[in-house]
Design an enzyme around this catalytic site. Structure first.
Site, PDB file in Angstrom:
ATOM      1  N   SER A   1      13.164   2.760   3.117  1.00 27.55           N
ATOM      2  CA  SER A   1      13.711   3.476   4.276  1.00 27.55           C
ATOM      3  C   SER A   1      14.300   2.485   5.278  1.00 27.55           C
ATOM      4  CB  SER A   1      12.601   4.291   4.954  1.00 27.55           C
ATOM      5  OG  SER A   1      11.605   3.428   5.475  1.00 27.55           O
TER       6      SER A   1
ATOM      7  N   HIS B   1      12.740  -2.792   2.154  1.00 27.65           N
ATOM      8  CA  HIS B   1      12.188  -1.477   2.505  1.00 27.65           C
ATOM      9  C   HIS B   1      13.090  -0.399   1.938  1.00 27.65           C
ATOM     10  CE1 HIS B   1       9.269  -3.303   5.122  1.00 27.65           C
ATOM     11  NE2 HIS B   1      10.242  -4.057   5.597  1.00 27.65           N
TER      12      HIS B   1
ATOM     13  N   TYR C   1      11.171   8.766   0.880  1.00 23.75           N
ATOM     14  CA  TYR C   1      11.083   7.740  -0.166  1.00 23.75           C
ATOM     15  C   TYR C   1      11.658   8.155  -1.519  1.00 23.75           C
ATOM     16  CZ  TYR C   1       7.976   5.602   3.273  1.00 23.75           C
ATOM     17  OH  TYR C   1       7.461   5.058   4.425  1.00 23.75           O
TER      18      TYR C   1
ATOM     19  N   ALA D   1       3.185  -0.840   4.761  1.00 27.54           N
ATOM     20  CA  ALA D   1       2.596  -0.829   6.110  1.00 27.54           C
ATOM     21  C   ALA D   1       2.114  -2.221   6.545  1.00 27.54           C
ATOM     22  CB  ALA D   1       1.445   0.169   6.169  1.00 27.54           C
TER      23      ALA D   1
ATOM     24  N   HIS E   1       4.026  -4.573   8.970  1.00 25.84           N
ATOM     25  CA  HIS E   1       3.960  -4.424  10.431  1.00 25.84           C
ATOM     26  C   HIS E   1       2.651  -4.932  11.026  1.00 25.84           C
ATOM     27  CE1 HIS E   1       7.261  -1.939   9.212  1.00 25.84           C
ATOM     28  NE2 HIS E   1       6.473  -1.030   8.663  1.00 25.84           N
TER      29      HIS E   1
ATOM     30  N   ASP F   1       1.558 -15.476   6.831  1.00 21.80           N
ATOM     31  CA  ASP F   1       1.174 -16.880   6.637  1.00 21.80           C
ATOM     32  C   ASP F   1       1.345 -17.309   5.178  1.00 21.80           C
ATOM     33  OD1 ASP F   1       0.556 -17.255   9.289  1.00 21.80           O
ATOM     34  OD2 ASP F   1      -1.631 -17.238   9.024  1.00 21.80           O
TER      35      ASP F   1
ATOM     36  N   ASN G   1       8.022  -5.693  -0.860  1.00 22.41           N
ATOM     37  CA  ASN G   1       7.911  -4.538   0.032  1.00 22.41           C
ATOM     38  C   ASN G   1       6.427  -4.441   0.390  1.00 22.41           C
ATOM     39  OD1 ASN G   1       7.848  -2.167   1.424  1.00 22.41           O
ATOM     40  ND2 ASN G   1       9.044  -0.984  -0.053  1.00 22.41           N
TER      41      ASN G   1
ATOM     42  N   ARG H   1       7.344   0.307  13.311  1.00 26.44           N
ATOM     43  CA  ARG H   1       7.942  -0.168  12.061  1.00 26.44           C
ATOM     44  C   ARG H   1       9.049  -1.200  12.299  1.00 26.44           C
ATOM     45  NH1 ARG H   1       5.741   3.495   8.267  1.00 26.44           N
ATOM     46  NH2 ARG H   1       5.383   5.510   9.228  1.00 26.44           N
TER      47      ARG H   1
ATOM     48  N   GLU I   1      12.547  -9.606   1.916  1.00 26.94           N
ATOM     49  CA  GLU I   1      11.798  -8.441   2.426  1.00 26.94           C
ATOM     50  C   GLU I   1      12.609  -7.186   2.158  1.00 26.94           C
ATOM     51  OE1 GLU I   1      10.716  -8.615   6.606  1.00 26.94           O
ATOM     52  OE2 GLU I   1      10.479  -6.435   6.692  1.00 26.94           O
TER      53      GLU I   1
ATOM     54  N   ARG J   1      13.215   4.391  12.444  1.00 24.70           N
ATOM     55  CA  ARG J   1      11.949   5.135  12.461  1.00 24.70           C
ATOM     56  C   ARG J   1      11.105   4.711  13.670  1.00 24.70           C
ATOM     57  NH1 ARG J   1       9.452   4.868   6.633  1.00 24.70           N
ATOM     58  NH2 ARG J   1       8.229   6.618   7.482  1.00 24.70           N
TER      59      ARG J   1
ATOM     60  N   ARG K   1       5.120  10.856  -2.726  1.00 17.93           N
ATOM     61  CA  ARG K   1       4.830  10.577  -1.327  1.00 17.93           C
ATOM     62  C   ARG K   1       6.074  10.829  -0.475  1.00 17.93           C
ATOM     63  NH1 ARG K   1       4.759   4.503   1.180  1.00 17.93           N
ATOM     64  NH2 ARG K   1       4.085   5.108   3.255  1.00 17.93           N
TER      65      ARG K   1
ATOM     66  N   PRO L   1       0.783  -1.221   0.000  1.00 18.08           N
ATOM     67  CA  PRO L   1       0.000   0.000   0.000  1.00 18.08           C
ATOM     68  C   PRO L   1       0.828   1.291   0.000  1.00 18.08           C
ATOM     69  CG  PRO L   1      -0.123  -1.091   2.133  1.00 18.08           C
ATOM     70  CD  PRO L   1       0.515  -2.054   1.189  1.00 18.08           C
ATOM     71  N   ASN L   2       0.328   2.225  -0.776  1.00 14.79           N
ATOM     72  CA  ASN L   2       0.871   3.586  -0.899  1.00 14.79           C
ATOM     73  C   ASN L   2       2.161   3.660  -1.713  1.00 14.79           C
ATOM     74  OD1 ASN L   2      -1.196   4.861   0.741  1.00 14.79           O
ATOM     75  ND2 ASN L   2      -0.275   3.773   2.455  1.00 14.79           N
TER      76      ASN L   2
HETATM   77  C1  DQA Z   1       8.297   0.996   3.768  1.00 18.41           C
HETATM   78  C2  DQA Z   1       8.384   1.228   5.291  1.00 18.41           C
HETATM   79  C3  DQA Z   1       7.031   1.012   5.941  1.00 18.41           C
HETATM   80  O1  DQA Z   1       7.127   1.203   7.344  1.00 18.41           O
HETATM   81  C4  DQA Z   1       6.016   1.992   5.381  1.00 18.41           C
HETATM   82  O2  DQA Z   1       4.749   1.746   5.926  1.00 18.41           O
HETATM   83  C5  DQA Z   1       5.982   2.008   3.897  1.00 18.41           C
HETATM   84  C6  DQA Z   1       7.227   1.858   3.139  1.00 18.41           C
HETATM   85  C7  DQA Z   1       9.633   1.324   3.068  1.00 18.41           C
HETATM   86  O3  DQA Z   1       9.789   0.895   1.931  1.00 18.41           O
HETATM   87  O4  DQA Z   1      10.491   2.006   3.622  1.00 18.41           O
HETATM   88  O5  DQA Z   1       4.932   2.252   3.302  1.00 18.41           O
HETATM   89  O6  DQA Z   1       8.021  -0.364   3.549  1.00 18.41           O
END
Ligand code: DQA
Length: 141
Positions: A99, A97, A22, A74, A77, A84, A71, A108, A95, A104, A17, A9-10
């Protein structure tokens, strides 16, 4: 080698954003560069803001691809369901990220992906995705 990047998401808002966190590049622009760089790879990209759609995609590719770069944003977390799904499949998951989530907010620091991931790459900006691809490539040597 067939690798998919799955973004949660996002992350469709990358480029506009929170650029201080980011960066300024859209994922589409980054992805076309990375596709050129790894022209020999079968690289795919999927993004969804919907938890169930991410789980459907993980299940769909999770027995047939060579690697998943995830990735979950959110949902990393919060999502027992995505955790699962990763436990259920056979394809290795990295995995990722953008950031450094550990520098942070405390919420997170928790990941439902990490216990079943092959590894975790965080804090290198968009380069985190590239490093994840490289980890699959060096594996085969
Ligand atoms: C993220 C870090 C997450 O905590 C956050 O909710 C994101 C982006 C990152 O790529 O740094 O949406 O996964």
């Amino acid at each position: 080698m067939k690798i998919i990047i799955i973004n949660g998401p996002n992350l469709n808002l990358l480029g506009k954003r929170e650029p201080a966190v980011y960066g300024n590049i859209t994922f589409e622009a980054f992805f076309s560069k990375i596709r050129e760089k790894y022209a020999d790879l079968e690289l795919e990209y999927f993004q969804s803001n919907i938890e169930g759609e991410l789980i459907d995609k993980i299940q769909e590719v999770g027995y047939v691809y060579d690697g998943i770069i995830l990735n979950a944003a959110a949902y990393t977390h919060t999502s027992v369901g995505i955790g699962d799904a990763i436990k259920a499949i056979q394809v290795p998951v990295i995995e990722v990220h953008i950031s450094n989530v550990y520098s942070r907010e405390k919420f997170r620091h928790q990941s439902y992906i990490a216990p079943n991931a092959k590894g975790i790459i965080a804090g290198f900006g968009m380069n985190s995705y590239d490093l994840a691809i490289q980890s699959f490539l060096t594996d085969t040597i």
